[in-house]
Write an enzyme that holds these catalytic residues in place. Structure first.
Site, PDB file in Angstrom:
ATOM      1  N   SER A  95     -45.613   2.668 115.247  1.00 48.24           N
ATOM      2  CA  SER A  95     -45.133   3.701 116.151  1.00 48.24           C
ATOM      3  C   SER A  95     -44.824   4.930 115.309  1.00 48.24           C
ATOM      4  CB  SER A  95     -43.880   3.201 116.871  1.00 48.24           C
ATOM      5  OG  SER A  95     -43.649   3.939 118.050  1.00 48.24           O
ATOM      6  N   ARG A  96     -45.050   6.123 115.883  1.00 51.60           N
ATOM      7  CA  ARG A  96     -44.772   7.338 115.118  1.00 51.60           C
ATOM      8  C   ARG A  96     -43.290   7.417 114.757  1.00 51.60           C
ATOM      9  NH1 ARG A  96     -46.983  12.180 118.505  1.00 51.60           N
ATOM     10  NH2 ARG A  96     -46.177  10.781 120.098  1.00 51.60           N
ATOM     11  N   LYS A 124     -49.771  -0.759 131.737  1.00 53.89           N
ATOM     12  CA  LYS A 124     -50.413  -0.051 132.827  1.00 53.89           C
ATOM     13  C   LYS A 124     -50.175   1.457 132.696  1.00 53.89           C
ATOM     14  CE  LYS A 124     -47.842   1.876 135.347  1.00 53.89           C
ATOM     15  NZ  LYS A 124     -46.647   2.600 135.814  1.00 53.89           N
ATOM     16  N   ASP A 181     -48.334   7.551 138.350  1.00 54.06           N
ATOM     17  CA  ASP A 181     -47.784   6.629 137.345  1.00 54.06           C
ATOM     18  C   ASP A 181     -46.919   5.565 138.032  1.00 54.06           C
ATOM     19  OD1 ASP A 181     -47.252   6.008 134.334  1.00 54.06           O
ATOM     20  OD2 ASP A 181     -45.299   6.035 135.299  1.00 54.06           O
TER      21      ASP A 181
END
Lengths: 307, 307
Positions: B36-37, B90, B168
């Protein structure tokens, strides 16, 4: 084998220009009826609705559906439910989901469903595919620019939501691109909507494949003067130009392939082939890219369009 | 069987809230690394890129990809190419075409690909499906209205082109609807875009199925006060209400089903199941409806949205 008794639904310009001459020259088909709100074909039994036609003409084996895509599902459903084979003009429907539903119904009914893509049968397409498969491709540029006032004068349906706008010709380019480069996906797009219309007049689309191959497509309906329907690939073996909608193929500046256009005759040969084989031919990839472009694309508003 | 060594890519809110507790309770999985960044998980080897993680941790069997959908293809491709199983949060991608490409790659690699739809595992969904299958449905109304400022504060990616906006959360409703009513297609939609954003804040969608069943969905991100995540069906056996995102099922006013929510634990059970069976589970129907809505829908501009 006796010919396939064919009916046409939606008698308009594309039917007169392409379907009727192709059917007349193909011994596998016999045109027996038409259904259309206004259009008729001389000497052929005509009806104003598909229901009336299917009721009155039990000998029909197959139907070609040529009305605008927003109205195609209903007719296709009725034809398949009656056990008829179905030829869908492009694009095969207004949504991906309705075509998936028709595909399932065709399989259940043992009928053949053909989602036709006429540009895939342009003379240079197979040679272009073979060339690209023989070399390393560096980049591809698709330029599909035409004058909507010339090609679609006063066709209101094409500007309505679901009419696809510039993707109506653009999907022809995509039907070729997805055949010669099958594994692309869109990474970004800008769709230009005239402020008074519900469908785009231009689209700028960037694709790539798993290996990072860049493909850039420009669709524009505001082109006056010279019209462009070209696919240009830079490759390790030189520049490939598939020009004039797939009619002419040049490699490194040399014209290597140019034959008379035979798109609709080829479509009817293919339709006869799948009917005889008892199979369907439904490739949704071109329409899937259009849906992806609408889903992923940025919308930009441009000046109003008047016919 | 030893546990599946799992890595997570994209450590954010959904990972802390849902993935980590579900993995901790499932003996089939052992979390071995994250990439992860910015985010990390205490006590677990962490990397800033998936490439560095895959290089350094050859024991990884599977990865869960939880970054925004616009960045998911690249990571999924790298994981599948390295022979790892992949769990996609998702929506499974930014385009239908890229997920189709991943599905083909997973099959080629013998790896399992899971396009997860957490709302399908809400407690009342299977009981709702069984009830609807036992009666005649007259109409369906889907109401998915929530306050974006509460649920997605300052999440810029969700407002960018490809971020899907109100779809979303709406795609959660569609993942339930496509499970309980599998043969729908969209006939019309209106998408409302804030004038300063590239994704819609509301959508009004009409569906039908082959038999003409009307289904109306309303998605809205401007709901303050009571939030709504309800699917209401009028049927020959009375009104069915699947409420609170699938958690509670009432039939004819009587609460018939309410169990504690177990969505993410169920997703990880399903992922383990397909990894053990050597299969994939990729149903694109919810995302296909979203793409269809963007392609077919009318665009309407509404007042600017500011977080």
């Amino acid at each position: 084998m006796s010919p396939i008794n064919l009916a046409i639904v939606g008698v308009g310009k594309i039917v007169r220009d392409q379907h009727l001459p192709s059917i007349a020259k193909n011994a596998d088909f016999k045109l027996v009826a038409t259904a259309s709100r206004h259009g008729t074909v001389e000497g052929i039994n005509s009806y104003t609705t598909i229901e009336a036609m299917l009721d009155a003409e039990p000998s029909i084996d197959a139907v070609s559906l040529c009305m605008p895509p927003q109205y195609r599902y209903e007719a296709a459903y009725k034809a398949l439910a009656a056990g008829k084979h179905v030829f869908l003009e492009k694009p095969p429907g207004a949504t991906l989901s309705e075509v998936a539903d028709l595909e399932a119904l065709a399989a259940k009914q043992g009928a053949s469903l053909f989602a036709s893509w006429h540009s895939r049968y342009a003379p240079g397409v197979e040679a272009a595919k073979a060339f690209l498969g023989s070399t390393t491709i560096k980049s591809v540029h698709v330029i599909w620019k035409e004058d909507v006032r010339h090609w679609h004068p006063n066709q209101d349906w094409i500007w309505q939501a679901g009419g696809l706008g510039v993707f109506d010709p653009g999907i022809n380019a995509l039907s070729i691109v997805t055949h010669i480069l099958p594994r692309l996906f869109i990474t970004g797009a800008v769709l230009e909507f005239p402020e008074n219309r519900d469908a785009p007049i231009a689209a700028d689309i960037h694709f790539r494949d798993a290996d990072g191959l860049p493909v850039h497509a420009e669709f524009d309906w505001r082109q006056t003067g010279k019209q462009s329907w070209d696919i240009v690939a830079e490759t390790a073996a030189g520049q490939m130009v598939l020009a004039e909608g797939g009619a002419k193929l040049s490699i490194d500046g040399t014209l290597t392939f140019a034959e008379p256009e035979q798109e609709y005759p080829s479509l009817y040969r293919r339709f006869a082939e799948i009917v005889k084989a008892g199979t369907s031919d439904v490739d949704l990839a071109p329409l899937r890219h259009v849906a992806d472009a609408f889903m992923l694309g940025k919308r930009k508003f441009v000046e109003a369009f008047h016919d």
